[in-house]
Write a protein that holds these residues in place. Sequence first.
Motif, PDB file in Angstrom:
ATOM      1  N   ARG A 140       0.811  -1.222   0.000  1.00 44.24           N
ATOM      2  CA  ARG A 140       0.000   0.000   0.000  1.00 44.24           C
ATOM      3  C   ARG A 140       0.843   1.271   0.000  1.00 44.24           C
ATOM      4  O   ARG A 140       0.296   2.364   0.073  1.00 44.24           O
ATOM      5  CB  ARG A 140      -0.923  -0.002   1.217  1.00 44.24           C
ATOM      6  CG  ARG A 140      -1.928  -1.117   1.160  1.00 44.24           C
ATOM      7  CD  ARG A 140      -2.854  -1.067   2.371  1.00 44.24           C
ATOM      8  NE  ARG A 140      -3.739  -2.199   2.355  1.00 44.24           N
ATOM      9  CZ  ARG A 140      -3.726  -3.185   3.238  1.00 44.24           C
ATOM     10  NH1 ARG A 140      -2.868  -3.157   4.231  1.00 44.24           N
ATOM     11  NH2 ARG A 140      -4.565  -4.187   3.146  1.00 44.24           N
ATOM     12  N   THR A 167      -8.219   2.738  -4.702  1.00 44.83           N
ATOM     13  CA  THR A 167      -8.311   3.902  -3.822  1.00 44.83           C
ATOM     14  C   THR A 167      -8.481   5.215  -4.570  1.00 44.83           C
ATOM     15  O   THR A 167      -8.901   6.201  -3.975  1.00 44.83           O
ATOM     16  CB  THR A 167      -7.062   4.000  -2.923  1.00 44.83           C
ATOM     17  OG1 THR A 167      -5.890   3.973  -3.745  1.00 44.83           O
ATOM     18  CG2 THR A 167      -7.026   2.880  -1.902  1.00 44.83           C
ATOM     19  N   SER A 211       4.894  -5.912  -2.447  1.00 48.36           N
ATOM     20  CA  SER A 211       3.887  -6.973  -2.335  1.00 48.36           C
ATOM     21  C   SER A 211       4.534  -8.325  -2.056  1.00 48.36           C
ATOM     22  O   SER A 211       4.022  -9.116  -1.248  1.00 48.36           O
ATOM     23  CB  SER A 211       3.040  -7.027  -3.605  1.00 48.36           C
ATOM     24  OG  SER A 211       2.303  -5.831  -3.753  1.00 48.36           O
ATOM     25  N   TYR A 246      -4.212   1.342  -4.607  1.00 42.24           N
ATOM     26  CA  TYR A 246      -4.317  -0.075  -4.227  1.00 42.24           C
ATOM     27  C   TYR A 246      -5.785  -0.397  -4.016  1.00 42.24           C
ATOM     28  O   TYR A 246      -6.644   0.491  -3.982  1.00 42.24           O
ATOM     29  CB  TYR A 246      -3.468  -0.393  -2.995  1.00 42.24           C
ATOM     30  CG  TYR A 246      -3.735   0.469  -1.802  1.00 42.24           C
ATOM     31  CD1 TYR A 246      -4.710   0.122  -0.874  1.00 42.24           C
ATOM     32  CD2 TYR A 246      -3.021   1.638  -1.591  1.00 42.24           C
ATOM     33  CE1 TYR A 246      -4.962   0.920   0.230  1.00 42.24           C
ATOM     34  CE2 TYR A 246      -3.267   2.441  -0.493  1.00 42.24           C
ATOM     35  CZ  TYR A 246      -4.233   2.071   0.407  1.00 42.24           C
ATOM     36  OH  TYR A 246      -4.494   2.867   1.492  1.00 42.24           O
ATOM     37  N   ARG A 262       5.982  -1.468  -6.232  1.00 42.32           N
ATOM     38  CA  ARG A 262       4.754  -2.156  -5.808  1.00 42.32           C
ATOM     39  C   ARG A 262       4.976  -3.671  -5.793  1.00 42.32           C
ATOM     40  O   ARG A 262       4.562  -4.364  -4.870  1.00 42.32           O
ATOM     41  CB  ARG A 262       3.604  -1.778  -6.748  1.00 42.32           C
ATOM     42  CG  ARG A 262       2.324  -2.602  -6.645  1.00 42.32           C
ATOM     43  CD  ARG A 262       1.544  -2.476  -5.341  1.00 42.32           C
ATOM     44  NE  ARG A 262       1.296  -1.145  -4.883  1.00 42.32           N
ATOM     45  CZ  ARG A 262       0.278  -0.377  -5.246  1.00 42.32           C
ATOM     46  NH1 ARG A 262      -0.609  -0.812  -6.087  1.00 42.32           N
ATOM     47  NH2 ARG A 262       0.154   0.834  -4.752  1.00 42.32           N
ATOM     48  N   THR A 282      -9.451  -1.478  -2.665  1.00 41.74           N
ATOM     49  CA  THR A 282     -10.288  -1.258  -1.490  1.00 41.74           C
ATOM     50  C   THR A 282     -11.369  -2.320  -1.373  1.00 41.74           C
ATOM     51  O   THR A 282     -11.970  -2.474  -0.316  1.00 41.74           O
ATOM     52  CB  THR A 282     -10.974   0.123  -1.542  1.00 41.74           C
ATOM     53  OG1 THR A 282     -11.794   0.192  -2.707  1.00 41.74           O
ATOM     54  CG2 THR A 282      -9.950   1.239  -1.552  1.00 41.74           C
TER      55      THR A 282
END
Length: 194
Positions: free
Chosen positions: A55, A85, A181, A61, A177, A63
């Motif tokens: 995030r 988001t 992750s 990212y 990212r 939701t």
Amino acid sequence: MTALQPPPGFIDTPHPPVAEPGRLVSRVEEIAINRPLAEVIAQTETVALADWIDRSGALPYLTGTHMLAGDRFDAPASRHMVFLTDGTTVVEQVLETSRAGAGYRFRYVVWNYVTAAARPLLYGLGDFEYADAGEGRTYVRWTYSFELRRYRFPGFLGPLEGWLLKATFLNGPYAARMRGSLARTKAIAEGRAA
């Protein structure tokens, strides 16, 4: 993860045809997890998608999701809409899940990008390969690839298109990212995540 509804006017369409890997612009990230393959797979199947996606950084990212086909996003042809988001959405569909010998593979395609920044993208292709690395360890290789729209900048630039996508996105914010992750996945699998 919150269950949401598709926006008004949304039409669920099949994913675009997926090209051969050599035609796509790709990035690969890898990580070793200090847990056996079976434990890592079990964790990835039980932990919510929102929990293992990084995030941090500027990229939106997720939701929440809404299932479009199938009961869960885990079997080939299962498909869901992902709500981000920044208020936009994408659609993801599982292409392959396979367990063979000491490995596991999960491939999926992402399309119907709504955000203006993704207008040049026709689709994204994610490919997770998990391998037993021996001694209670698992090796994870995540390849993420994009197919550009050939009629939209930078897609009409020929060989330069891939270089531009890598320089501005894949080797920058998207690489961060992916690494974040994978680090979250490692922490969850090793029992270090809150």
